[in-house]
Each structure stands twice: as C-alpha cells, then as structure tokens.
Design a protein around this motif. Structure first.
Motif, mmCIF file in Angstrom:
data_model
loop_
_atom_site.group_PDB
_atom_site.id
_atom_site.type_symbol
_atom_site.label_atom_id
_atom_site.label_comp_id
_atom_site.label_asym_id
_atom_site.label_seq_id
_atom_site.Cartn_x
_atom_site.Cartn_y
_atom_site.Cartn_z
ATOM 1 N N CYS A 177 20.199 14.036 -16.971
ATOM 2 C CA CYS A 177 18.840 13.530 -17.147
ATOM 3 C C CYS A 177 18.308 14.027 -18.492
ATOM 4 C CB CYS A 177 17.935 14.013 -16.006
ATOM 5 S SG CYS A 177 16.191 13.671 -16.288
ATOM 6 N N CYS A 180 15.001 16.480 -17.775
ATOM 7 C CA CYS A 180 15.068 17.824 -17.187
ATOM 8 C C CYS A 180 16.459 18.459 -17.287
ATOM 9 C CB CYS A 180 14.628 17.792 -15.730
ATOM 10 S SG CYS A 180 15.840 17.020 -14.650
ATOM 11 N N CYS A 230 13.747 14.944 -10.960
ATOM 12 C CA CYS A 230 12.462 14.370 -11.377
ATOM 13 C C CYS A 230 11.905 13.414 -10.316
ATOM 14 C CB CYS A 230 12.610 13.583 -12.679
ATOM 15 S SG CYS A 230 13.132 14.567 -14.086
HETATM 16 ZN ZN LIG Z 1 15.362 14.788 -14.402
#
Ligand SMILES: [Zn+2]
Length: 360
Positions: A177, A180, A230
């Motif tokens: 990701c 994050c 997330c």
């Molecule tokens: Zn994420």
C-alpha cells in the motif's frame, strides 16, 4: 548410441511373399510429420512440442499407466498415448492426428471447425484436459491403496498428475500500500507465462520480455487495490516473483495485441538462447532450480487470422533438431532455430536424454 544412418526417408510398410505385413521401424523415433486436416497447423505444432517432451512421453507410453487410462476411461490420455505410440514406435515418418483432434473437439467445441486457432490457447486446453483425465487415475489409486486421508473432503482439483508435476509453477505477488506501507502476499499457480513485448523496438531479447513481465508495477486510478490496514482502495505497488519454477517452462509471447479498435500482430524480433537463467526473478534463493534448456519452439508466420504455425523440436535419441511443417519435416542445425516468427518457447529444467519407452 547415436543413429548415424543418414537415410531420412520414411520406411514404408512392406509386404512379404505371403502377403502379411512386415512392419519396419522408421529410423528416427519421435520424429514424425503430422497430416494437416484443414487449418490444423496450430494443433500439429502443439502436438509436436508435446511429442518431444520426453518425461510426458515416458509417462503416457508406460504400459502400466496405459492400463490405468483404460480402466478409468481417460479418453484424452488414451488417444494421445496412441498418437505418441505411432510417432515414437511407428513404421512411418507421417501420421494423422485425426483421433486426437476429434476427441479434443468433442470436449472443446470451439476447436470444432476448420478455422485457424491460437496455438497457445490450444496447448493450455489440451494440458488441462489431460490433467483432468489423469486425476481420475490418481483418485482411483488413492482409493485402491486406501491411503489415510488427512482431509475427509479432499479436493480432487488438487490431485497431482504428470501434467501438474511437469508444467505447473507458482508465482508470488507482494502488494504494498503506497499510503501505509502495508504488505500482503499471495501466490498463484501457472502453466504458461504470457510475456509482454517491449514497446517501440523492433528487436529485443527473451530476457527483456521476462524483465517486463516481472517489473514492479504501480496500480493507480481504477486499478487501485483495497488495503486491509487502511480499509480503503489505495495506490498499490505489485511485485511479481517466481515462487516455484516449473520443471517444464512454457513461455508465450503476446504478439497478438490491440491498437485502438484493431487487432494487430507485433512483429518484434525476439532473440532467445538455448539456455535460460531465471535466477533474477526468483522469490527465494533456490538458484539451482532456475536454469533451463530449450527443447521446442512454436513459430507463427504471416498475419493474425491467416497465419501458419510450425514447430522446431529437439529429438533425444538422434540428438538433433527438426522443423515440422505439418507433414513435412527436415533436420535443422541448432544455430538455425532462431526465427523472427517465434511465438512460444518450451524450456526444460533437465536436458532430455533418450526416453525410456518399452520397445524403443
Ligand atoms: Zn494502507
């Protein structure tokens, strides 16, 4: 020993004075042209490649295995074994794959016409059909041996066969990701790697195509992936690696692409070598599993819908290469295999020797 007899003419069946047939063996086992039954060059090219896949031939022509095919009504395996028997142990340099074709057409009606088809697609269908067929043997043997089952509802799809043993590899995907840095891993098995061709170049190497396939990609816009950390769709980096290299590596070049609304054939000249090293694309450090030897090539000449397929295959017993253009065959030097028409490449982890076939 190498067969040094230079005669390459077909040895015809001869009749003796009493009229009974004396079968003479064709002097190049495994080197056999295939009749074209109407636009079937794609099928013939694929069959030639499988006929030169020594471990597969050994398995399918094993007498005990063939008894099992009969007991389990493995129609695909039975007709294919009969064809391989003609190609490896027959008396002629040409045979007709009509029976194989009709069985395949009965399973996959999309091939039941006389139009040109894609060789890569056919190879995948044929291997799947063979795998499904052979699972019946694996299942019967499991039952017969009364092996203790760890899982009561054992998945028959996971039953290994000679097809999955030889041709199945595994890719791993690592997704990251971009918001994050959360990482996720998953794996997927494959039978054929379909490689993209680099854009804006008329010449490249097979390594370039592999590098492009394994290139890190960024998924943005509508391609964004859901991040479990997330809880939202985020821009994601995907890293593809070879988790488990297959015993037999099937590579397909994505020559048939799209340009706007039109289908086009990309004519990039892809240079390949007799040896291939995949160590750069492995997920682990199992380096000794990443070296491959070329043993067959499928070429596609001409246009998208009006093309012609040929195969160039290595023959273990004669240690020579032959080009198969349907029923016509000729020996070629290994320095003459490179072709701008290459469409599929078949590599083996272990170089092939003379096959262990009863009666050979
Ligand atoms: Zn994420």
């Amino acid at each position: 020993m190498l067969n040094t007899n230079s005669c390459t003419r077909a040895v015809e069946d001869v009749k003796n004075s009493s009229g009974a047939e004396l079968q003479s063996r064709w002097n190049k086992p495994g080197v056999c042209g295939l009749d074209n039954s109407g636009n079937s060059c794609y099928l013939n090219a694929v069959l030639q490649c499988l006929c030169s896949t020594v471990p597969l031939v050994e398995h399918l022509l094993n007498q005990d295995a063939r008894k099992e095919f009969a007991k389990c009504r493995c129609r695909v395996a039975e007709v294919f074994a009969r064809l391989l028997e003609k190609m490896w142990l027959g008396s002629s340099s040409i045979c007709a794959p009509a029976e194989t074709r009709s069985v395949l057409c009965s399973i996959f009606p999309q091939f039941n016409n006389f139009s040109q088809q894609d060789a890569q697609e056919l190879l995948l269908y044929l291997l799947n059909a063979l795998h499904d067929d052979l699972k019946k043997v694996a299942k019967r043997q499991t039952h017969f041996l009364k092996q203790p089952r760890k899982e009561p509802n054992r998945n028959i799809d996971a039953e290994p066969t000679i097809v999955s043993h030889l041709f199945e590899g595994q890719l791993s995907y690592t997704t990251i990701c971009m918001h994050c840095d959360h990482q996720a891993h998953n794996t997927q098995s494959f039978t054929i790697l379909s490689l993209p061709l680099p854009k804006d170049t008329s010449k490249c190497s097979i390594q370039d195509c592999l590098s492009l396939f394994f290139e890190e990609t960024l998924l943005t816009g509508s391609e964004q992936m859901l991040c479990s950390e997330c809880g939202l769709r985020r821009e994601t980096t995907v890293l593809t690696r070879l988790e488990k290299p297959p015993e037999i590596l099937l590579l397909h070049l994505k020559r048939f692409g799209r340009k706007g609304k039109n289908q086009v054939k990309l004519r990039t000249n892809v240079l390949f070598s007799m040896k291939l090293d995949l160590s750069a694309f492995l997920s682990c450090s199992e380096q000794n599993a990443s070296a491959y030897h070329l043993y067959a090539v499928v070429n596609h000449m001409g246009h998208l819908n009006m093309g012609h397929y040929t195969a160039v295959c290595y023959n273990g017993p004669t240690q020579s290469w032959h080009c198969f253009d349907d029923a016509v065959l000729r020996e070629v030097e290994d320095t003459h295999i490179q072709s701008p028409d290459v469409y599929m490449l078949l590599y083996s982890h272990k170089p092939f020797q003379k096959p262990k076939i009863q009666g050979l």
